[in-house]
Design a protein around this motif. Structure first.
Motif, PDB file in Angstrom:
ATOM      1  N   PHE A 124       0.805  -1.299  -0.202  1.00  0.00           N
ATOM      2  CA  PHE A 124       0.079  -0.221  -0.181  1.00  0.00           C
ATOM      3  C   PHE A 124       0.822   1.287   0.029  1.00  0.00           C
ATOM      4  O   PHE A 124       0.366   2.270   0.560  1.00  0.00           O
ATOM      5  N   THR A 125       2.091   1.143  -0.556  1.00  0.00           N
ATOM      6  CA  THR A 125       2.938   2.430  -0.521  1.00  0.00           C
ATOM      7  C   THR A 125       3.219   2.423  -1.830  1.00  0.00           C
ATOM      8  O   THR A 125       3.225   1.464  -2.809  1.00  0.00           O
ATOM      9  N   GLY A 126       3.855   3.561  -2.356  1.00  0.00           N
ATOM     10  CA  GLY A 126       4.250   3.889  -3.886  1.00  0.00           C
ATOM     11  C   GLY A 126       3.345   4.667  -4.524  1.00  0.00           C
ATOM     12  O   GLY A 126       3.512   4.768  -5.750  1.00  0.00           O
ATOM     13  N   ASN A 127       2.631   5.479  -3.799  1.00  0.00           N
ATOM     14  CA  ASN A 127       1.398   6.509  -4.834  1.00  0.00           C
ATOM     15  C   ASN A 127       2.317   7.382  -5.385  1.00  0.00           C
ATOM     16  O   ASN A 127       3.098   8.049  -4.843  1.00  0.00           O
ATOM     17  N   LYS A 128       2.040   7.504  -6.825  1.00  0.00           N
ATOM     18  CA  LYS A 128       2.673   8.549  -7.403  1.00  0.00           C
ATOM     19  C   LYS A 128       1.874   9.832  -7.903  1.00  0.00           C
ATOM     20  O   LYS A 128       2.275  10.747  -8.576  1.00  0.00           O
ATOM     21  N   LEU A 129       0.780   9.989  -7.324  1.00  0.00           N
ATOM     22  CA  LEU A 129      -0.123  11.057  -7.648  1.00  0.00           C
ATOM     23  C   LEU A 129       0.640  12.367  -6.696  1.00  0.00           C
ATOM     24  O   LEU A 129       0.950  11.970  -5.529  1.00  0.00           O
TER      25      LEU A 129
END
Length: 304
Positions: free
Chosen positions: A12-17
């Motif tokens: 649930f990590t790595g959000n590119k927004l």
């Protein structure tokens, strides 16, 4: 000299927004973004995302980004951020039309963490936690008056006393007590038989993370610990926790089990953990998306 240590990548990590805080505070800008032709919506049906399922050709499942016309006009909607120059939103809405017209599938949010690309699973975590918070906080904790969505979804404001409320994140410590070449794992009553994991508990008011780690290990397993070492963190959107993983040096092998919290605890060796993570051990280990898996993997890869 400041030292920066590499930490593992967790589920649930790595959000590119780009969450674009400056836009959240501008209602006119958000209205403009909603009307753009390149705006897209992640739809959550009962807090579960609508995705494009993987195909027979081996395609990876992906978020089904809906058009504004596919989302009910009165749906609870939040601004997620910018994907490059394109706005991204999330909405709580039934998925019937997306399933029927676009071949979408409602995917359990936990399954999304394992099946979607990492950056998309992180977007699901962001959307699910915030929308769930809005659905739980329709009234003001100060005066009891009704609240309305504010700051594009990152706040609620009371219509009576004007108090502002912000989405909460609950810190949870999750830890391995280690002594010599052993680590302590356990099983809560709700876990399936044979499943063992790291011990965990919520951080309480007025305590540090290190104190929370020591307190939880004492309360649940009756062991005292000295040094505590941080490893990594992970958002856990069920509903909105931040899992903070650590190791703790135990001063003893003797345990005193709190049977209200745990049904079983066990000291395990690195070889036993290696076998469990490979699927050939005598206990079931946490899946890769869980930070408990990260803890166990980091421990067996550390020096003896």
């Amino acid at each position: 000299m400041t030292m920066f240590l590499d930490v593992p990548v967790t589920g649930f990590t790595g959000n590119k927004l780009d969450r674009a805080d400056e836009l959240r505070r501008d209602p006119a800008a958000i209205i403009g973004l909603r009307g753009r032709s390149d705006a897209r919506w992640l739809v959550l049906d009962k807090l579960n995302p609508v995705v494009r399922p993987g195909g027979v050709g081996g395609e990876t499942p992906a978020i089904l980004w809906a058009y504004r016309s596919d989302v009910p006009h009165d749906a609870l909607t939040i601004f997620l951020g910018m994907d490059g120059d394109s706005p991204r939103f999330a909405a709580a809405a039934p998925a019937d039309e997306l399933v029927a017209d676009f071949g979408g599938k409602v995917l359990d949010a936990r399954a999304a963490g394992a099946l979607l690309p990492a950056h998309e699973a992180a977007i699901v975590a962001q959307a699910r936690s915030i929308i769930d918070w809005h659905q739980r906080h329709g009234f003001c904790a100060v005066c009891g008056g009704p609240t309305v969505l504010a700051k594009a979804g990152y706040a609620r404001q009371c219509t009576a006393c004007k108090a502002e409320h912000f989405p909460r994140v609950d810190p949870v410590v999750i830890m391995l007590a280690v002594r010599q070449d052993h680590a302590l794992i356990g099983r809560q009553p709700r876990f399936p038989k044979g499943f063992l994991s790291a011990l965990a508990g919520f951080v309480e008011p007025g305590e540090s993370l290190e104190e929370a780690v020591r307190r939880e290990l004492w309360e649940e397993a009756g062991i005292t610990c000295g040094r505590v070492q941080y490893l990594a963190s992970q958002p856990w959107p069920f509903p909105s926790s931040l899992m903070i993983a650590a190791f703790a040096e135990s001063e003893t092998f003797e345990v005193r089990l709190d049977q209200d919290e745990l049904e079983e605890v066990r000291w395990v060796t690195k070889d036993e953990v290696r076998a469990a993570l490979a699927g050939s051990g005598d206990f079931l280990a946490p899946p890769p998306m869980a930070i408990a898996h990260t803890l166990l993997k980091a421990w067996i890869e550390s020096g003896d």
